[in-house]
Design a protein around this motif. Structure first.
Motif, short mmCIF file in Angstrom:
data_model
loop_
_atom_site.label_atom_id
_atom_site.label_comp_id
_atom_site.label_asym_id
_atom_site.label_seq_id
_atom_site.Cartn_x
_atom_site.Cartn_y
_atom_site.Cartn_z
N HIS A 259 0.81 -1.21 0.00
CA HIS A 259 0.00 0.00 0.00
C HIS A 259 0.85 1.27 0.00
O HIS A 259 0.33 2.37 0.25
N GLN A 260 2.14 1.11 -0.28
CA GLN A 260 2.98 2.30 -0.46
C GLN A 260 2.54 3.07 -1.70
O GLN A 260 2.42 2.48 -2.79
N PRO A 261 2.33 4.38 -1.59
CA PRO A 261 1.99 5.17 -2.78
C PRO A 261 3.12 5.11 -3.81
O PRO A 261 4.30 5.13 -3.45
N ALA A 262 2.73 5.02 -5.06
CA ALA A 262 3.73 4.96 -6.13
C ALA A 262 4.64 6.18 -6.09
O ALA A 262 5.85 6.08 -6.34
N LEU A 263 4.10 7.35 -5.78
CA LEU A 263 4.92 8.55 -5.73
C LEU A 263 5.96 8.48 -4.62
O LEU A 263 7.07 9.01 -4.76
N ASP A 264 5.65 7.79 -3.53
CA ASP A 264 6.62 7.63 -2.44
C ASP A 264 7.73 6.65 -2.80
O ASP A 264 8.83 6.72 -2.25
#
Length: 357
Positions: free
Chosen positions: A117-122
């Motif tokens: 669930h890590q944001p792609a932008l992160d």
């Protein structure tokens, strides 16, 4: 007529080698170095049906390259169609996507990736603040959405090597493929719709490289291929040395089958857990319906419940298929050049699996 005759001759040699092969069924073995063989009937398979399948392929003059059938770890059929042979590397096209997903699971287990669930932008902090078309939907785009092709981007995909069109070709020819992907505007809320997106597979490869410091190919050789006996593989490379991720992995048919056996054994190989069994289970579970034949879709793997036994598959342009049928302890590999747009031609490996295997 020449192709048919030489095909029968070559097939006869293959069948003869199987009949003379090892038929010892005692104890489990691992085909890290060599495959053991068995007569089809010894593994509950009708050799007459397999022969009928080959005859149909030859009669219709379809451009198959190889067919391998494995049951209980034993090769019961291995057929190559001239001019192809056992040692030829084949572009498995979009079946490469399934390999990217397996590598992602290994990278997570090793702590390179924190969460699905890590944001792609992160995952690409160097791009934060400069990405175009950012809104709440793009902020919510996660690794899970990349794995399941539910990213929600405005994206048009297709067999880019055949048609030379589509967003994936544009990504691969851009100065910065990661930026091309991240800059795309959103069309849907992530997680709500499946849309075929080879760029998501490229991004998995880019994440692996960004997090491990090694290209996805180098990481695959170390963590996946070498432990199960795959000694020679190639993956197309693009900007910053990033492996294609979505296509252009070249494998030998027997090595393609080794991947299938690893999935069948839930990531375990000869006493070692190469891929977490939990990841194999998650990757081959259905999260969304794909457009293709109403298949379910997992983490870049297709799930088919339409046959008498559930199968999961990695599939690529032209008829590159790796089928894994857990209930039957069976793995089936097809390589081919079935490039016609008629779905009845493109999906011939599935129909042969259904009708003959």
């Amino acid at each position: 007529m020449i192709r048919r005759w030489t095909g029968i001759l070559f097939l006869s040699v293959i069948v003869l080698s199987l009949l003379q092969g090892c038929t010892d069924s005692g104890g489990e073995y691992w085909p890290t170095e060599e495959w053991r063989t068995a007569i089809p009937e010894e593994k509950g398979i009708d050799s007459g049906k397999l022969a009928d399948m080959i005859e149909k392929i030859l009669d219709e003059n379809k451009d198959f390259h190889s067919i391998l059938v494995i049951r209980g770890g034993y090769l019961v059929m291995e057929a190559y169609f001239n001019p192809y042979g056992r040692d030829d590397l084949h572009n498995i096209y979009s079946a490469s996507k399934s390999m990217s997903a397996l590598l992602t699971g290994i990278a997570m287990e090793e702590g390179y990736i924190d969460s699905l669930h890590q944001p792609a932008l992160d995952l690409f902090p160097g791009y934060r603040g400069s990405v175009g078309n950012v809104d709440d939907r793009k902020e919510s785009l996660t690794l899970f959405h990349l794995l399941t092709m539910t990213d929600g981007l405005e994206w048009t995909d297709g067999p880019y090597l055949a048609r030379r069109t589509g967003d994936f070709l544009s990504l691969l020819t851009a100065d910065d493929g990661i930026r091309y992907f991240l800059d795309k505007p959103m069309r849907d809320e992530p997680g709500t719709k499946w849309n075929y997106n080879s760029g998501s597979s490229y991004m998995l490869s880019a994440i692996i490289q960004n997090r491990t410091g090694r290209s996805a190919l180098k990481y695959a050789k170390e963590k996946l291929f070498e432990p199960i006996g795959i000694r020679d593989a190639y993956w197309g490379t693009y900007q910053e040395g990033i492996s294609n991720g979505g296509s252009e992995m070249f494998l030998r048919p027997r090595d393609f089958a080794r991947i299938g056996c690893l999935v069948l054994k839930e990531g375990q190989w000869d006493g070692k857990q190469i891929i977490p069994s939990k990841w194999i289970h998650e990757a081959t579970s259905e999260y969304v319906k794909a457009d293709f034949l109403e298949y379910g879709y997992g983490y870049q793997w297709y799930i088919d419940e339409s046959l008498s036994h559930r199968n999961v598959s990695a599939g690529g342009l032209g008829g590159q298929y790796l089928f894994v049928i857990p209930d039957l302890e069976m793995v089936v590999v097809f390589t081919a050049s079935l490039i016609e747009r008629d779905p009845d031609i493109i999906d011939l490996p599935f129909f042969h699996l259904r009708d003959y295997i």
